[in-house]
Design a protein around this motif. Structure first.
Motif, PDB file in Angstrom:
ATOM      1  N   UNK A   8       0.835  -1.206   0.000  1.00 40.19           N
ATOM      2  CA  UNK A   8       0.000   0.000   0.000  1.00 40.19           C
ATOM      3  C   UNK A   8       0.866   1.250   0.000  1.00 40.19           C
ATOM      4  N   UNK A   9       1.920   1.256   0.817  1.00 40.53           N
ATOM      5  CA  UNK A   9       2.826   2.411   0.880  1.00 40.53           C
ATOM      6  C   UNK A   9       3.527   2.613  -0.460  1.00 40.53           C
ATOM      7  N   UNK A  10       3.969   1.506  -1.059  1.00 40.87           N
ATOM      8  CA  UNK A  10       4.649   1.593  -2.352  1.00 40.87           C
ATOM      9  C   UNK A  10       3.717   2.132  -3.429  1.00 40.87           C
ATOM     10  N   UNK A  11       2.493   1.640  -3.471  1.00 46.07           N
ATOM     11  CA  UNK A  11       1.524   2.128  -4.461  1.00 46.07           C
ATOM     12  C   UNK A  11       1.179   3.597  -4.231  1.00 46.07           C
ATOM     13  N   UNK A  13       3.190   5.868  -2.975  1.00 46.89           N
ATOM     14  CA  UNK A  13       4.326   6.653  -3.453  1.00 46.89           C
ATOM     15  C   UNK A  13       4.330   6.745  -4.977  1.00 46.89           C
ATOM     16  N   UNK A  14       4.003   5.642  -5.633  1.00 45.56           N
ATOM     17  CA  UNK A  14       3.961   5.645  -7.097  1.00 45.56           C
ATOM     18  C   UNK A  14       2.871   6.579  -7.600  1.00 45.56           C
ATOM     19  N   UNK A  15       1.692   6.509  -6.986  1.00 41.67           N
ATOM     20  CA  UNK A  15       0.588   7.384  -7.398  1.00 41.67           C
ATOM     21  C   UNK A  15       0.900   8.843  -7.113  1.00 41.67           C
ATOM     22  N   UNK A  16       1.586   9.109  -5.984  1.00 38.92           N
ATOM     23  CA  UNK A  16       1.970  10.487  -5.671  1.00 38.92           C
ATOM     24  C   UNK A  16       2.950  11.019  -6.716  1.00 38.92           C
ATOM     25  N   UNK A  17       3.885  10.177  -7.143  1.00 35.70           N
ATOM     26  CA  UNK A  17       4.839  10.594  -8.178  1.00 35.70           C
ATOM     27  C   UNK A  17       4.129  10.858  -9.500  1.00 35.70           C
ATOM     28  N   UNK A  18       3.196   9.979  -9.877  1.00 38.79           N
ATOM     29  CA  UNK A  18       2.442  10.173 -11.115  1.00 38.79           C
ATOM     30  C   UNK A  18       1.617  11.454 -11.042  1.00 38.79           C
ATOM     31  N   UNK A  19       1.019  11.698  -9.857  1.00 42.64           N
ATOM     32  CA  UNK A  19       0.244  12.926  -9.673  1.00 42.64           C
ATOM     33  C   UNK A  19       1.106  14.164  -9.815  1.00 42.64           C
ATOM     34  N   UNK A  20       2.326  14.117  -9.258  1.00 42.80           N
ATOM     35  CA  UNK A  20       3.231  15.267  -9.374  1.00 42.80           C
ATOM     36  C   UNK A  20       3.629  15.510 -10.824  1.00 42.80           C
ATOM     37  N   UNK A  21       3.925  14.433 -11.546  1.00 46.60           N
ATOM     38  CA  UNK A  21       4.286  14.569 -12.963  1.00 46.60           C
ATOM     39  C   UNK A  21       3.134  15.184 -13.744  1.00 46.60           C
ATOM     40  N   UNK A  22       1.896  14.734 -13.442  1.00 43.49           N
ATOM     41  CA  UNK A  22       0.730  15.276 -14.144  1.00 43.49           C
ATOM     42  C   UNK A  22       0.506  16.746 -13.804  1.00 43.49           C
ATOM     43  N   UNK A  23       0.817  17.133 -12.565  1.00 46.94           N
ATOM     44  CA  UNK A  23       0.592  18.512 -12.119  1.00 46.94           C
ATOM     45  C   UNK A  23       1.769  19.431 -12.417  1.00 46.94           C
TER      46      UNK A  23
END
Length: 277
Positions: A8-11, A13-23
């Motif tokens: 859950x923590x790994x996912x 972090x991955x989603x947070x990184x994808x969100x930052x790239x999108x933003x």
């Protein structure tokens, strides 16, 4: 249990990184709006800038010396609001009728709606322009709004959503003496609120960002919408970044407000409307 927690923590972090790239483009645009235009010309849009160079001068400029910017802003707001209201009103009734009533030619009309969905707007643009010219609507709000009043995608979406509405309520309302308009506006329309919210966001976003069709039918500077007006700031003789960058940031605000207002129903409206049929 521990493995699931790590996953859950790994996912996350991955989603947070994808969100930052999108933003990232939006964040870069917002940060750049506080930079002087000379710095923008020299270094371009970037996040790596000295904090001492940031100021509110660009925002002060757009609120005091922006010329026609707020006229363009008002034009886009007016057109988008009218498109949302008229499109939801007429498209919902057409989609509802195709879903719940059985009449001659019903399937043919639905097939025509699907066929129009498959045709790129650029192909329809020339006959639409000829129609607007014949009706003498060039350089008017009506010319921009009229082709969007009954949107095929909205008709299709409302039809799919209305297929899942309980028909027993309609029959009970008819037995109580309610007419068909009363059934739609008083009973069925409230049940379709998630679909209205989803289409309000999609239609509003499409109208707000629409560039090509307003560019074709609008002529005078005072009638321009915001995308066209901002595009006129890019000229071979110099670019007014003071207005362009800050104006682009201000352009995002109505879209964010629209989504925040309707987000409660947006996901449910899309999911339910997409699976009915």
């Amino acid at each position: 249990m521990k493995k699931n927690k790590i996953l859950v923590i790994l996912m996350s972090l991955i989603m947070a990184f994808i969100g930052f790239v999108a933003m990232f483009p939006l964040i870069s645009l917002i940060v750049s709006s506080f930079r002087p235009s000379s710095d923008l010309m020299r270094n371009g849009i970037t996040l790596f800038i000295p904090l001492e160079s940031l100021s509110f001068s660009n925002y002060q400029h757009i609120f005091t010396q922006a010329g026609n910017y707020w006229t363009w802003y008002g034009n886009s707001l007016l057109i988008s609001i009218l498109v949302i209201v008229l499109s939801l009103f007429f498209s919902s009734m057409v989609g509802y009728a195709l879903a719940v009533y059985h009449f001659k030619g019903r399937q043919l009309i639905f097939i025509l709606v699907l066929l129009i969905l498959m045709v790129p707007f650029e192909i329809l643009m020339l006959p639409l322009y000829q129609l607007m010219t014949t009706l003498r609507l060039i350089d008017t709000y009506t010319a921009v709004i009229l082709p969007m009043v009954v949107a095929p995608i909205a008709v299709f979406f409302f039809r799919q959503y209305a297929l899942g509405l309980p028909k027993e309520i309609m029959e009970a309302a008819r037995m109580d003496g309610c007419n068909e308009y009363g059934i739609f506006f008083k009973i069925m329309a409230p049940l379709m609120l998630p679909s209205f919210a989803a289409m309000a966001i999609l239609q509003g976003l499409g109208s707000w960002n629409n560039f090509l069709w307003p560019l074709v039918v609008l002529r005078s500077n005072d009638m321009f919408t915001l995308p066209i007006g901002l595009a006129t700031l890019l000229t071979p003789y110099g670019n007014n970044y003071d207005v362009l960058i800050v104006g682009s940031v201000m352009t995002v605000l109505p879209v964010i407000i629209l989504f925040l207002f309707f987000q409660r129903y947006f996901i449910s409206g899309l999911s339910v409307g997409g699976v009915k049929g």
